[in-house]
Design an enzyme around this catalytic site. Structure first.
Site, mmCIF file in Angstrom:
data_model
loop_
_atom_site.group_PDB
_atom_site.id
_atom_site.type_symbol
_atom_site.label_atom_id
_atom_site.label_comp_id
_atom_site.label_asym_id
_atom_site.label_seq_id
_atom_site.Cartn_x
_atom_site.Cartn_y
_atom_site.Cartn_z
ATOM 1 N N ASN A 1 0.834 -1.214 0.000
ATOM 2 C CA ASN A 1 0.000 0.000 0.000
ATOM 3 C C ASN A 1 0.863 1.257 0.000
ATOM 4 O O ASN A 1 0.526 2.238 -0.677
ATOM 5 C CB ASN A 1 -0.949 0.006 1.196
ATOM 6 N N ILE B 1 -0.615 -1.446 18.129
ATOM 7 C CA ILE B 1 -1.667 -0.601 18.703
ATOM 8 C C ILE B 1 -1.041 0.718 19.155
ATOM 9 O O ILE B 1 0.007 0.729 19.803
ATOM 10 C CB ILE B 1 -2.312 -1.310 19.919
ATOM 11 N N HIS C 1 -8.190 -1.114 6.349
ATOM 12 C CA HIS C 1 -8.472 -2.415 6.969
ATOM 13 C C HIS C 1 -9.106 -3.360 5.939
ATOM 14 O O HIS C 1 -10.041 -2.972 5.229
ATOM 15 C CB HIS C 1 -9.424 -2.220 8.162
HETATM 16 C C1 GRF Z 1 -3.365 -4.755 3.983
HETATM 17 O O1 GRF Z 1 -4.303 -5.738 3.677
HETATM 18 C C2 GRF Z 1 -3.945 -3.760 4.947
HETATM 19 O O2 GRF Z 1 -5.296 -3.515 4.756
HETATM 20 C C3 GRF Z 1 -3.752 -4.481 6.252
HETATM 21 O O3 GRF Z 1 -2.493 -5.109 6.144
HETATM 22 C C4 GRF Z 1 -2.189 -5.347 4.761
HETATM 23 C C5 GRF Z 1 -0.898 -4.644 4.504
HETATM 24 O O4 GRF Z 1 -0.344 -4.898 3.267
HETATM 25 N N1 GRF Z 1 -3.930 -3.585 7.357
HETATM 26 P P1 GRF Z 1 0.912 -4.060 2.756
HETATM 27 O O5 GRF Z 1 1.970 -4.071 3.864
HETATM 28 O O6 GRF Z 1 0.455 -2.676 2.419
HETATM 29 O O7 GRF Z 1 1.408 -4.825 1.550
#
Ligand code: GRF
Length: 165
Positions: free
Chosen positions: A13, A67, A82
């Site tokens: 991401n 957290i 999420h």
């Molecule tokens: C994603 O599915 C995000 O929604 C969740 O953890 C995953 C992280 O993936 N919180 P990345 O590290 O961005 O590849």
């Protein structure tokens, strides 16, 4: 506009934010071995400790697995991505738990002290098919995440900049 991204792992991401030309001022990782750190370095984004972030306008939790304290959450403007259609499936193993549903998806929400519970900013869904397994759901939800997280961040940056001038 100062934007900080928090990660713990792969950082796909984070990569999608970088690839969409959004300026990131720093990356904080809860895990020193996170692949996302390499992605940040390649994009010349400084890696920071939590107490070095200064006063960001926006913090994006992108796969951040720790957290945050109540003080921290109350001090900053923070959003989280999420991998479920909240309020369904807070916490971990969301894809496995969604296998018997007809729909699954992703949520971008404001971060409050209670885990995965702040105001929902954006959601998008996929259909769950009989042939799906945890891995296929994870991959399709990640595609949605990569598409929509940059869009939502750009919109929030616009709103923050408009508020200021
Ligand atoms: C994603 O599915 C995000 O929604 C969740 O953890 C995953 C992280 O993936 N919180 P990345 O590290 O961005 O590849």
């Amino acid at each position: 506009m100062k934007l900080i991204v928090f990660i713990s792992g792969n950082g796909s991401n984070l990569q999608s934010i970088i690839n969409n030309g959004i300026k990131i001022d720093g990356v904080v990782s809860s895990n020193p071995n996170a692949y996302g750190i390499i992605r940040a370095r390649k994009a010349n984004i400084p890696i920071m400790e939590m107490d070095e972030i200064g006063n960001p306008d926006l913090i994006v939790l992108a796969g951040y697995m720790k957290i945050l304290s109540k003080e921290f959450v109350e001090k900053y403007n923070i959003i989280n991505i999420h991998p479920s259609l909240l309020p369904k499936y807070k916490g971990l193993n969301t894809h496995q738990r969604a296998l018997n549903d007809s729909k699954h998806g992703m949520t971008i929400h404001k971060v409050v002290e209670e885990l995965d519970s702040g105001e929902i900013i954006f959601q998008n869904s996929i259909k769950v098919y009989d042939f799906d397994d945890e891995e296929s759901l994870k991959n399709r939800v990640l595609e949605l995440e990569h598409k929509w997280l940059p869009v939502v961040i750009k919109q929030l940056i616009k709103e923050i900049e408009n508020d200021r001038y």
